[in-house]
Design a protein around this motif. Structure first.
Motif, PDB file in Angstrom:
ATOM      1  N   ILE A 170      40.549  42.491  41.790  1.00 34.64           N
ATOM      2  CA  ILE A 170      39.853  41.588  42.705  1.00 34.64           C
ATOM      3  C   ILE A 170      39.910  40.147  42.214  1.00 34.64           C
ATOM      4  CG2 ILE A 170      37.560  40.939  43.572  1.00 34.64           C
ATOM      5  CD1 ILE A 170      37.106  43.836  44.261  1.00 34.64           C
ATOM      6  N   ASP A 171      39.750  39.930  40.931  1.00 38.31           N
ATOM      7  CA  ASP A 171      39.775  38.563  40.402  1.00 38.31           C
ATOM      8  C   ASP A 171      41.143  37.899  40.547  1.00 38.31           C
ATOM      9  OD1 ASP A 171      37.113  38.682  39.743  1.00 38.31           O
ATOM     10  OD2 ASP A 171      37.470  39.228  37.649  1.00 38.31           O
ATOM     11  N   ASP A 172      42.208  38.694  40.772  1.00 35.59           N
ATOM     12  CA  ASP A 172      43.544  38.131  40.960  1.00 35.59           C
ATOM     13  C   ASP A 172      43.858  37.824  42.429  1.00 35.59           C
ATOM     14  OD1 ASP A 172      44.003  38.320  38.246  1.00 35.59           O
ATOM     15  OD2 ASP A 172      45.030  40.259  38.392  1.00 35.59           O
ATOM     16  N   VAL A 173      43.001  38.279  43.340  1.00 38.25           N
ATOM     17  CA  VAL A 173      43.201  38.012  44.765  1.00 38.25           C
ATOM     18  C   VAL A 173      42.726  36.581  45.046  1.00 38.25           C
ATOM     19  CG1 VAL A 173      42.549  38.689  47.119  1.00 38.25           C
ATOM     20  CG2 VAL A 173      42.892  40.447  45.357  1.00 38.25           C
ATOM     21  N   ARG A 174      43.550  35.819  45.762  1.00 41.61           N
ATOM     22  CA  ARG A 174      43.206  34.410  46.022  1.00 41.61           C
ATOM     23  C   ARG A 174      41.870  34.299  46.759  1.00 41.61           C
ATOM     24  NH1 ARG A 174      45.882  35.779  50.312  1.00 41.61           N
ATOM     25  NH2 ARG A 174      45.457  34.887  52.354  1.00 41.61           N
ATOM     26  N   ASN A 175      41.146  33.242  46.463  1.00 44.25           N
ATOM     27  CA  ASN A 175      39.884  32.960  47.127  1.00 44.25           C
ATOM     28  C   ASN A 175      40.175  32.189  48.406  1.00 44.25           C
ATOM     29  OD1 ASN A 175      37.117  32.742  47.581  1.00 44.25           O
ATOM     30  ND2 ASN A 175      36.976  30.832  46.448  1.00 44.25           N
ATOM     31  N   GLU A 176      39.681  32.700  49.533  1.00 43.13           N
ATOM     32  CA  GLU A 176      39.908  32.072  50.834  1.00 43.13           C
ATOM     33  C   GLU A 176      38.594  32.033  51.608  1.00 43.13           C
ATOM     34  OE1 GLU A 176      42.310  33.589  54.573  1.00 43.13           O
ATOM     35  OE2 GLU A 176      43.660  33.147  52.912  1.00 43.13           O
ATOM     36  N   PRO A 177      37.723  31.058  51.270  1.00 44.46           N
ATOM     37  CA  PRO A 177      36.416  30.989  51.937  1.00 44.46           C
ATOM     38  C   PRO A 177      36.540  30.709  53.436  1.00 44.46           C
ATOM     39  CG  PRO A 177      36.471  29.591  49.981  1.00 44.46           C
ATOM     40  CD  PRO A 177      37.878  30.050  50.241  1.00 44.46           C
TER      41      PRO A 177
END
Length: 160
Positions: free
Chosen positions: A6-13
């Motif tokens: 999960i921490d490697d999945v890009r953050n897309e708010p």
């Protein structure tokens, strides 16, 4: 088979700025038939931009840590979902979730069928400045600059 951290999945708010952490797991895994997103909500943050319904998907939230509060239906019944609990919304049921506590909320949102919902099948109930009351609003696909155009289904007025 695909595997991700999960921490490697890009953050897309959310383009509406209602939360700081949303990781689209289904994009990272390349899913076709299910949508998954990881959320981390700080106090006062929301999963989405208000009361809405997915007419083309059912949605399940699994609270991994903390306590989330959901408004359910147009009457906005308040439901608390604690760590280790799940809540399901059938297609077309209005809902909105948020963190009303002083502690972070970590949760998974799972939608099916489809890895993405059809933007034309998303409906929000929000105030329309042109109509002067809460009306049904549609949502257009996000623009390249990250805007999420919302428009009143009654008068056509577009909100930014």
């Amino acid at each position: 088979m695909e595997k991700v951290e999960i921490d490697d999945v890009r953050n897309e708010p959310n383009p509406l700025g209602v939360h700081g952490v949303r990781r689209p797991i289904s994009d990272a895994l390349g899913t076709d038939d299910v949508s998954m997103a990881f959320y981390e909500l700080a106090p006062g943050e929301q999963f989405s931009g208000g009361l809405h319904a997915h007419h083309d998907q059912e949605e399940v939230f699994y609270v991994l840590a903390g306590t989330a509060t959901f408004d359910v239906g147009t009457e906005r019944e308040s439901v608390t979902v604690e760590e280790g609990q799940l809540i399901r919304f059938p297609p077309g049921q209005f809902q909105s979730g948020r963190n009303e506590t002083d502690d972070p909320v970590r949760a998974l949102a799972i939608g099916a069928p489809g890895a993405r919902h059809n933007w034309a099948d998303l409906e929000s109930l929000i105030p329309c400045p042109e109509c002067g009351e809460v009306t049904s609003h549609g949502v257009r696909e996000p623009t390249d600059d990250g805007r999420m155009p919302v428009y009143c289904n009654e008068c056509g007025n577009e909100l930014v």
